[in-house]
Structure formats: structure tokens, C-alpha cells
Write an enzyme that holds these catalytic residues in place. Sequence first.
Site, PDB file in Angstrom:
ATOM      1  N   GLY A  81       0.899  -1.405  -0.030  1.00 42.65           N
ATOM      2  CA  GLY A  81       0.117   0.057  -0.132  1.00 42.65           C
ATOM      3  C   GLY A  81       0.896   1.340   0.024  1.00 42.65           C
ATOM      4  O   GLY A  81       2.010   1.294   0.532  1.00 42.65           O
ATOM      5  N   ARG A 145       1.123  -5.588  -4.876  1.00 43.42           N
ATOM      6  CA  ARG A 145       1.116  -6.498  -3.982  1.00 43.42           C
ATOM      7  C   ARG A 145       1.751  -7.752  -4.039  1.00 43.42           C
ATOM      8  O   ARG A 145       1.760  -8.802  -3.224  1.00 43.42           O
ATOM      9  CB  ARG A 145      -0.187  -6.633  -3.163  1.00 43.42           C
ATOM     10  CG  ARG A 145      -0.526  -5.283  -2.562  1.00 43.42           C
ATOM     11  CD  ARG A 145      -1.740  -5.594  -1.753  1.00 43.42           C
ATOM     12  NE  ARG A 145      -2.404  -4.367  -0.839  1.00 43.42           N
ATOM     13  CZ  ARG A 145      -1.984  -3.656   0.009  1.00 43.42           C
ATOM     14  NH1 ARG A 145      -0.863  -4.540   0.490  1.00 43.42           N
ATOM     15  NH2 ARG A 145      -2.248  -2.714   0.679  1.00 43.42           N
ATOM     16  N   ASP A 176       5.590  -7.862   5.683  1.00 41.48           N
ATOM     17  CA  ASP A 176       5.600  -9.318   5.045  1.00 41.48           C
ATOM     18  C   ASP A 176       6.778  -8.909   3.734  1.00 41.48           C
ATOM     19  O   ASP A 176       7.423  -9.850   3.417  1.00 41.48           O
ATOM     20  CB  ASP A 176       4.435  -9.272   4.030  1.00 41.48           C
ATOM     21  CG  ASP A 176       3.509 -10.267   4.891  1.00 41.48           C
ATOM     22  OD1 ASP A 176       3.745 -10.813   5.708  1.00 41.48           O
ATOM     23  OD2 ASP A 176       2.191 -10.385   4.416  1.00 41.48           O
ATOM     24  N   LYS A 202       8.039   0.431   5.812  1.00 43.37           N
ATOM     25  CA  LYS A 202       7.217   1.457   5.442  1.00 43.37           C
ATOM     26  C   LYS A 202       5.663   0.821   5.525  1.00 43.37           C
ATOM     27  O   LYS A 202       5.503  -0.526   5.836  1.00 43.37           O
ATOM     28  CB  LYS A 202       7.115   1.380   3.530  1.00 43.37           C
ATOM     29  CG  LYS A 202       5.827   1.979   2.979  1.00 43.37           C
ATOM     30  CD  LYS A 202       5.102   0.998   1.867  1.00 43.37           C
ATOM     31  CE  LYS A 202       4.279  -0.140   2.736  1.00 43.37           C
ATOM     32  NZ  LYS A 202       3.615  -1.009   1.663  1.00 43.37           N
ATOM     33  N   THR A 203       4.613   1.723   5.902  1.00 47.83           N
ATOM     34  CA  THR A 203       3.228   1.293   6.127  1.00 47.83           C
ATOM     35  C   THR A 203       2.687   2.399   6.875  1.00 47.83           C
ATOM     36  O   THR A 203       3.024   2.621   7.990  1.00 47.83           O
ATOM     37  CB  THR A 203       3.036  -0.130   6.567  1.00 47.83           C
ATOM     38  OG1 THR A 203       1.445  -0.182   6.864  1.00 47.83           O
ATOM     39  CG2 THR A 203       3.675  -0.427   7.764  1.00 47.83           C
ATOM     40  N   ASP A 205       0.064   2.015   8.348  1.00 50.52           N
ATOM     41  CA  ASP A 205      -0.549   1.166   9.710  1.00 50.52           C
ATOM     42  C   ASP A 205       0.308   1.159  10.796  1.00 50.52           C
ATOM     43  O   ASP A 205      -0.380   1.016  11.921  1.00 50.52           O
ATOM     44  CB  ASP A 205      -0.675  -0.558   9.361  1.00 50.52           C
ATOM     45  CG  ASP A 205      -1.701  -0.701   8.172  1.00 50.52           C
ATOM     46  OD1 ASP A 205      -2.310   0.557   7.532  1.00 50.52           O
ATOM     47  OD2 ASP A 205      -1.888  -1.739   7.801  1.00 50.52           O
TER      48      ASP A 205
HETATM   49  P1  FBP Z   1       0.444  -1.814   3.537  1.00 54.24           P
HETATM   50  O1  FBP Z   1       0.487  -2.656   4.843  1.00 54.24           O
HETATM   51  O2  FBP Z   1       1.020  -2.671   2.232  1.00 54.24           O
HETATM   52  O3  FBP Z   1       1.282  -0.660   3.896  1.00 54.24           O
HETATM   53  O4  FBP Z   1      -0.789  -1.393   3.360  1.00 54.24           O
HETATM   54  C1  FBP Z   1      -1.744  -0.899   4.196  1.00 54.24           C
HETATM   55  C2  FBP Z   1      -3.148  -0.648   4.064  1.00 54.24           C
HETATM   56  O5  FBP Z   1      -3.047   0.979   3.578  1.00 54.24           O
HETATM   57  C3  FBP Z   1      -4.177  -0.881   4.963  1.00 54.24           C
HETATM   58  O6  FBP Z   1      -4.284  -0.014   5.845  1.00 54.24           O
HETATM   59  C4  FBP Z   1      -5.377  -1.067   4.164  1.00 54.24           C
HETATM   60  O7  FBP Z   1      -6.156  -1.989   4.624  1.00 54.24           O
HETATM   61  C5  FBP Z   1      -4.975  -1.656   2.835  1.00 54.24           C
HETATM   62  O8  FBP Z   1      -3.449  -1.163   2.674  1.00 54.24           O
HETATM   63  C6  FBP Z   1      -5.835  -1.499   1.787  1.00 54.24           C
HETATM   64  O9  FBP Z   1      -5.246  -1.853   0.569  1.00 54.24           O
HETATM   65  P2  FBP Z   1      -5.223  -1.804  -0.938  1.00 54.24           P
HETATM   66  O10 FBP Z   1      -4.798  -0.595  -1.313  1.00 54.24           O
HETATM   67  O11 FBP Z   1      -4.990  -3.041  -1.515  1.00 54.24           O
HETATM   68  O12 FBP Z   1      -6.909  -1.714  -1.172  1.00 54.24           O
END
Ligand code: FBP
Length: 553
Positions: A81, A145, A176, A202-203, A205
Site C-alpha cells: 500500500g 502486492r 511481509d 513502510k506502512t 498502519d
Molecule cells: P501496507 O500494509 O501494504 O502498507 O498497506 C496498508 C493498507 O493501507 C491498509 O491500511 C489497508 O487495509 C490496505 O492497505 C488497503 O489495501 P489496498 O490498497 O490494496 O486496497
Amino acid sequence: MKISPLQIERLQYNPKLPGMLRGGIAEICVKEGEPTQSVADQEKIQALFPNTYGKNEITFQKGQNTSEAKKQVVGVILSGGQAPGGHNVVCGLYDALKATNPENELFGFKNGPSGLIEDDYLVFDDEYIDQYRNTGGFDIIGSGRTKLETEQQFAVAAEVCKKHGITAIVIIGGDDSNTNAGVLAEYFAANNTGVQVIGCPKTIDGDLKNEDIECSFGFDTATKTYSELIGNIERDANSAKKYWHFVKVMGRSASHVALECALETQPNICLISEEVAAKKMSLSELADNIADSVAKRAAKGMNFGVAIIPEGVVEFVPEFRVLIDEINELLAGAKADEFNALPSWADKYAFIEKGLTKESMDVFAILPQTIQQQLFLERDPHGNVQVSLIESEKLFSALVAAKLAERKEAGTYNGKFSPLHHFFGYEGRCAFPSNFDADYCYSLGYNAFMLIQYGYNGYLSKISNLSKPAEEWVAGGMPITKMMNMERRHGEDKPVIRKALVELDGKPFKYFEAHRAEWAEETAYTYPGAIQYYGPASVCDLTTRTLALEKGE
Ligand code: FBP
């Protein structure tokens, strides 16, 4: 291409590096620290990573640069993400690489890890990179992803690296992706490819953190963006005095984002998924808690409020988890076709009633019909319920409405309850990075190159002491294997970086816990306002409340 006035200014912004990385490449040397051990399951992790396990922690410091002078060709990948600041990691990496040797090259593999396997790339130059400095987004090369995890993929990756003379790969990703970076590093070492792998945390979250990584990048900007919006909503609520706002915020499973937004804005309610799981709270109990706040405020003439709901909360409610598992089972294989062929929702409901246990049916029955239908109709490619698509902000407001109706009937509540719903997620992931994220990310990228230049493999770029001014930040590297433990994934024991959930005995949660009763009843809102990019450091370089509290500040 027309660009905004803010972007024009941000392109000129000079990100701050940690003091020890300032003053030029020639003055950066390495201090080796102690050998490391994985956080748990040491023997198993060591056996799986014989070439990259146990390496030393390292720190950079000022001194004569003793790294080998060789041409470096580095490949960079954005994984998962979007998170504000990703572009600056690439810029920092590029600048350090070119400052070391103008002949060095940076390849950007496109659209995530699949770009490496498909050999889909671009080669950065000044003109291209300069358009992306201090901007949000991952559009510089795109993200994806695809997981890099099989031997077959690793072999293809090695071939691609050989073809271009690539000496190192930098993977910018979450827990991951960095786990997989560690596995790839081991593969490259075991097969004597000579290619190094460095990860960057990175994230948005915020769940990639541990005793070494103080926070993942993007969390600062994303939470500031959501907090601005929540603060604005609070002020609107306090002005109009007629709505209860239910705000779902991103964060997949961990509630760091929700907690940080609550610390910033002091809403009436904020659910924390980790607490829900630890206390085995039921939907009914949670709805009652929110209804208590609504009723107490109504009794004081305040028929308005704000509740923050973390994205993943329903999965942490034990009875809901069981319900989801039963639904997945109920619709496994051909039974899904049988269900889909039923002509009406009434027929489908009867099918569901027959298939679920009484306990799960009791939970199912109290859900609003839109949520019931979401559970059965929106399924992932494996046929499983897509929990992230459940509109939990609507679920909770409907459950609260039902509780209030009961209370009205019993004569214990006499207020008005008009809910409105919001979901803040994508709004924050590509915002212009705050000064903190712009500086942190640039430093992570710059530092990643120094790790490459000094020959390290299987390390995570580490910048610490982050609650202090950038001058005092500490740059270095930590072996990825140090952060690993064994976990059960898809029926197998796997080495993984442990995901950091909200700690209920941690200082950020403790602060929230100590204040939430007051916030639930009073109007104690705080309005953080928009991210400030120019002006006094007291507003422009603010870190998150989470980081400050964790650091005891
Ligand atoms: P990452 O863990 O890859 O950084 O992504 C986090 C996130 O933004 C979450 O908060 C959310 O649930 C998810 O990605 C949404 O994913 P997508 O962009 O595939 O809809």
C-alpha cells in the site's frame, strides 16, 4: 504539466539528514555493534538463515569513508500500500548513490515486486527524479502486492540482476515485504550471486515497529491527515450539535492509526481492536459502551459526538470471527453456487439459518441487513468473506441505534441520535509527506545506500532517536533476521517479522485509557488542523503523539 504552487515549493524543500550523514559521503564511516539474535526461535531462524543470521548491528558515524570504490547498480522496488514519503526514499537513495560515484545507476522496478520478476524497469536520471522530490504517492514507479517468496521467483530475480549487473536491491515495504527481503537476501548469499538486499520500513498502519524500528514511514502523515479531518468534523459536530459521526480509519488489523487519531483529537469514542480481542468483547457490549456515551451526552443536551472505529475491529470480536469462519465454511466449494442460485434474500436467509450454529445465527440476526448481505455477497477470489469491505462504521451506528431504541422503550433515554458515516483511508496514503516523513524517508533511502556501499546484506535501513530533531537522529542498520520469529501461516511454520499490534500496557494506550471516560461524556475535542510545511518547527516538525508517548515525552 501544470503543478500546484505547493508542489512547486515542495520540490525545493531540502530534507534534513541525521547529523552523522551530513557533510558529505567521504565523511561517513561505520561502527560495528554487537552480534544479533532473532527475537525468538533463535535455533530455527539460524538454521533457516545460515548466511545472514547473527550479523552485527551497525551505526554510521563521522569519520573517513573506508568503503570499497566499485560501481554500484541498485534496483529499487515499492511494495504494498502507498505511504507518504516513498518518493523521498527513492530520492535519498539516488542522491547518495550519485554523490558516491556519478557512474552508479539506480533502476526502478515498476508496479511492485512483479517488476523485478518481469524485468520491467526504468533507469532514473536527475530530470526524472527531480519531479518527485517531497511529493506523496508511489507513482514514481508504481507499487504492487505480488509477494516475492518462492525459490523460482528468486532464481528469476537473480537472472535479472545478473543481466543488468545489479549489485543490490532495495525493497520498500511492510512486515511481509521485509520478511521476504530477508529471505531473498539469504537466497542471494547462499547462491553466491553477490547481490545485496536492503529493506526500508513502510506502512501507514504503523505495525512494522519493534525495539529497533521506532516507526514505519507514512504513519506520521497519514494520521495527521485523518486527524485534521476528524478535528474538522468534531468542530462541525460541536457547531451544529445534531449529528453523531462514525469514522472508520484504515489500519487493516492493528489499531495504531485509530489510537493516534484519538490522541490527536480526543473524540468521544475510539475502539481499539487489540483491547476488544484481549477482553473478548461482544458486539452487544461494544454497542452498549457507545450507547452509554450517547445517552450521557444527551442527558446534558449534547445530541452529537464522534466515534473512531478501526478498520479491522470486527475481526477481533471473537463471536464475529467465529461467524465469519462459519460463513466461509458454509459457502465452501460448490455450496456457493447453490447459494447464489437462490432467487430472493428470504430464500438465502433461510439457507443461512439452516447452515449456521445457533450462536452464530444470534450474532448474524442482530446485524443490519446491508451488513448481512455484504458478508454473503462480497467475497474474495478464494470465496472468503472480505472483512476489510465490511462497513463497520455503519454496523456500529446501527447496533447503537437499536440499543438506544430499547432504552427509549424502557424510558431510560430520551435523546436524538442522527448518525453520519465516514471512511478515511485512501485520503491519507498519498498526501504530501509531512516534514517528518519527508526527512525520515530521505534519510532511510540515503542510509540504505550507505549500507549497500559498505557491503551489508539482509539489513533493514534504520534511523532512530526520531522524537528528537533530525540533527540528533541515529543512522545505521539492523539484520532483518533479528526481527524474526516463527509463526503459523497457511498451515505452515514460517519465519516472519513479528507484526506490532497496539500494546495494552504501552504508554499511548495507557494515556488514552486514562482519559477516555472523560472524553466519552464531555466535549474535549482538540483540533490539530492541516499539516504545516512552512513555519515554526513547533508545528512543522511535530512527531506523532504515539512516538512522543513511547519515548516518555
Ligand atoms: P501496507 O500494509 O501494504 O502498507 O498497506 C496498508 C493498507 O493501507 C491498509 O491500511 C489497508 O487495509 C490496505 O492497505 C488497503 O489495501 P489496498 O490498497 O490494496 O486496497
